[in-house]
Structures are given as structure tokens and as C-alpha cells.
Enzyme design. Structure first.
Site, mmCIF file in Angstrom:
data_model
loop_
_atom_site.group_PDB
_atom_site.id
_atom_site.type_symbol
_atom_site.label_atom_id
_atom_site.label_comp_id
_atom_site.label_asym_id
_atom_site.label_seq_id
_atom_site.Cartn_x
_atom_site.Cartn_y
_atom_site.Cartn_z
ATOM 1 N N GLY A 48 0.769 -1.247 0.000
ATOM 2 C CA GLY A 48 0.000 0.000 0.000
ATOM 3 C C GLY A 48 0.793 1.286 0.000
ATOM 4 C CD GLU A 103 1.787 0.571 7.060
ATOM 5 O OE1 GLU A 103 1.357 0.775 5.896
ATOM 6 O OE2 GLU A 103 1.580 -0.483 7.655
ATOM 7 C CG ASP A 104 -1.170 1.671 3.307
ATOM 8 O OD1 ASP A 104 -0.865 1.383 4.486
ATOM 9 O OD2 ASP A 104 -1.771 0.871 2.567
ATOM 10 C CG ASP A 107 -7.805 0.311 10.600
ATOM 11 O OD1 ASP A 107 -8.615 1.239 10.603
ATOM 12 O OD2 ASP A 107 -8.144 -0.884 10.679
ATOM 13 C CE LYS A 135 -9.278 3.652 8.124
ATOM 14 N NZ LYS A 135 -9.816 2.301 7.845
ATOM 15 C CG PHE A 157 -12.739 0.203 3.493
ATOM 16 C CD1 PHE A 157 -11.697 -0.487 4.109
ATOM 17 C CD2 PHE A 157 -12.896 0.083 2.122
ATOM 18 C CE1 PHE A 157 -10.835 -1.289 3.372
ATOM 19 C CE2 PHE A 157 -12.033 -0.719 1.376
ATOM 20 C CZ PHE A 157 -11.016 -1.410 2.006
ATOM 21 C CB ILE A 158 -10.259 5.418 2.291
ATOM 22 C CG1 ILE A 158 -9.064 5.081 3.183
ATOM 23 C CG2 ILE A 158 -11.184 6.365 3.031
ATOM 24 C CD1 ILE A 158 -8.181 6.252 3.423
ATOM 25 C CG ASP A 164 -5.561 -3.496 -1.004
ATOM 26 O OD1 ASP A 164 -5.180 -2.939 0.042
ATOM 27 O OD2 ASP A 164 -5.775 -4.716 -1.084
ATOM 28 N NE ARG A 170 -2.208 -3.054 -3.498
ATOM 29 C CZ ARG A 170 -2.291 -3.137 -2.181
ATOM 30 N NH1 ARG A 170 -2.301 -2.048 -1.456
ATOM 31 N NH2 ARG A 170 -2.387 -4.305 -1.586
HETATM 32 P P1 IMP Z 1 -3.537 -1.888 11.054
HETATM 33 O O1 IMP Z 1 -2.577 -2.988 11.378
HETATM 34 O O2 IMP Z 1 -4.926 -2.207 11.549
HETATM 35 O O3 IMP Z 1 -3.080 -0.526 11.514
HETATM 36 O O4 IMP Z 1 -3.750 -1.875 9.511
HETATM 37 C C1 IMP Z 1 -2.809 -1.477 8.674
HETATM 38 C C2 IMP Z 1 -3.053 -1.999 7.267
HETATM 39 O O5 IMP Z 1 -4.420 -2.318 7.002
HETATM 40 C C3 IMP Z 1 -2.715 -0.878 6.325
HETATM 41 O O6 IMP Z 1 -1.347 -0.866 6.027
HETATM 42 C C4 IMP Z 1 -3.592 -1.188 5.151
HETATM 43 O O7 IMP Z 1 -2.932 -2.081 4.300
HETATM 44 C C5 IMP Z 1 -4.812 -1.827 5.740
HETATM 45 N N1 IMP Z 1 -5.935 -0.850 5.903
HETATM 46 C C6 IMP Z 1 -6.347 -0.253 7.032
HETATM 47 N N2 IMP Z 1 -7.382 0.579 6.810
HETATM 48 C C7 IMP Z 1 -7.623 0.518 5.486
HETATM 49 C C8 IMP Z 1 -8.571 1.197 4.614
HETATM 50 O O8 IMP Z 1 -9.412 2.020 5.017
HETATM 51 N N3 IMP Z 1 -8.494 0.875 3.295
HETATM 52 C C9 IMP Z 1 -7.587 -0.022 2.804
HETATM 53 N N4 IMP Z 1 -6.682 -0.650 3.569
HETATM 54 C C10 IMP Z 1 -6.700 -0.389 4.908
HETATM 55 MG MG MG Z 2 -0.319 -1.192 4.314
#
Ligand code: IMP
Ligand code: MG
Length: 184
Positions: A48, A103-104, A107, A135, A157-158, A164, A170
Site C-alpha cells: 500500500g 505506511e499507507d 488503522d 484513523k 474504509f478508503i 486497496d 491501488r
Molecule cells: P492496522 O494494522 O490495523 O493498523 O492496519 C494497517 C493496514 O491495514 C494498512 O497498512 C492497510 O494495508 C490496511 N488498511 C487499514 N485501513 C484501510 C482502509 O481504510 N483501506 C484499505 N486498507 C486499509
Molecule cells: Mg499497508
């Protein structure tokens, strides 16, 4: 308004490319100030983060930064699976290095927390986190606080600009939000 549909879900524009570009340039300037003479190592978290990392790396011209890549996977569909898979591991020696993880989106924060633990174990001397999107309301890891944030957004969700839905979307130049969540 331009809408896009993937797997039966409709998305509407949320953050436009111009705003993304402008924000990344600002973050680059901040990094250039903070890292003058330090030659940091950017670690781009694939898949991402690659468009963001590419732009941020070039916006940070002049500090002798280097870049490497790691591939992690934690999301399936529109939710975190809770388990983090390392699909491509880190090749570089990070011992004693100033590292910027790129990071993209953050979350729950589990992915970045996992990665930071690993980098500490490998002896990185300083670890900062740059994320295009954050977020804060979704964060489940109290120790995770990104240092460079493009945009803080609500728990929606984006897709687009690297993000993706099951590996699709992407390539979108703008960021889109799920239409059902666009007004709440
Ligand atoms: P985390 O471990 O929950 O912080 O999630 C991180 C990963 O989940 C990110 O690097 C994304 O690849 C994916 N992700 C989290 N939120 C979204 C979203 O809104 N859209 C798409 N991918 C997401
Ligand atoms: Mg990611």
C-alpha cells in the site's frame, strides 16, 4: 461526482490528488529539517505505501536518505485479520540506523507496532513513523503515535493512492471513501 465500484461497493472521491501532493511536499520539508545530515533509511511497507513512499522519498531530497522495502499483509476485504504475515522480509542491516517507517494507513496500529518491535530487536537506533493516513479512533495500540501524518481521518474504509480492496484500486490517483460512509 466521479464514482467507482469494486466488488459491488461504490466509492466516492474523498481526498484529491492535488491535496495529497501538497501535503506530501509539506511532510518532505519537515523531514528535511528534522534529518539534515542524518541519512535516514526509509522502510516502505508494501504494497500500500509504495506511491506515498515514492513521493515522500523524493520530497525529502538532500538528506542522503536511502530506501528499502518490506511486505506485510494483515487486511482481507474491509477488515483487519488480526494476524500479520511477513511476505517479504527486511534485507538491510538496521543496527544503529535512523529509520523512518513509511505506511499507507494506520488503522488498529497492530501492523506498525509489530514492525517497530522487530526493528528495535534488530538494533535500529531511532524509529519514526510516517503515514499518509491515520484513523485515531481505530487505534488499539496505545504506544503507537505516528510522527508524520498526511491526513487524520474518521474510521471509514478508503481506497486509492496505494490503498486497496482485495488488491484492487491501488492505481486510483485520488483517495475514495465507501459511499455508505461518506456522509456520517
Ligand atoms: P492496522 O494494522 O490495523 O493498523 O492496519 C494497517 C493496514 O491495514 C494498512 O497498512 C492497510 O494495508 C490496511 N488498511 C487499514 N485501513 C484501510 C482502509 O481504510 N483501506 C484499505 N486498507 C486499509
Ligand atoms: Mg499497508
Amino acid at each position: 461526482m466521479k464514482e467507482v465500484t469494486y466488488e459491488g461497493h461504490t466509492f466516492v472521491p474523498y481526498i484529491f490528488r492535488d491535496a495529497i501532493d501538497a501535503r506530501i511536499k509539506e511532510l518532505g520539508k519537515q523531514i528535511v529539517c528534522d534529518y539534515a545530515g542524518k541519512s535516514p533509511l526509509f522502510i516502505c511497507v508494501l504494497n500500500g505505501a509504495f506511491p506515498f513512499a515514492s513521493d515522500l522519498f523524493r520530497a525529502s531530497e538532500g538528506i542522503g536518505a536511502q530506501i528499502t522495502f518490506i511486505r506485510l499483509k494483515s487486511y482481507a476485504g474491509m477488515g483487519s485479520t488480526g494476524s500479520i504475515k511477513e511476505v517479504i522480509g527486511l534485507q538491510e542491516d538496521v543496527a544503529g540506523r535512523d529509520v523512518i517507517v513509511v505506511e499507507d494507513i494506520i488503522d488498529t496500529g497492530h501492523t506498525i507496532a509489530h514492525l517497530m518491535r522487530g526493528l528495535k530487536e534488530k538494533g535500529a537506533s531511532d524509529i519514526k513513523v510516517a503515514t499518509l493516513l491515520f484513523k485515531p479512533e481505530a487505534l488499539e495500540e496505545p504506544d503507537v503515535q505516528p510522527d508524520y501524518v498526511g491526513f487524520s481521518i474518521p474510521k471509514k474504509f478508503i481506497i486509492g493512492f496505494g490503498l486497496d480492496l482485495n488488491e484492487q484500486a491501488r492505481d486510483l490517483n485520488d483517495i475514495y471513501v465507501l459511499k455508505d460512509q461518506s456522509e456520517s
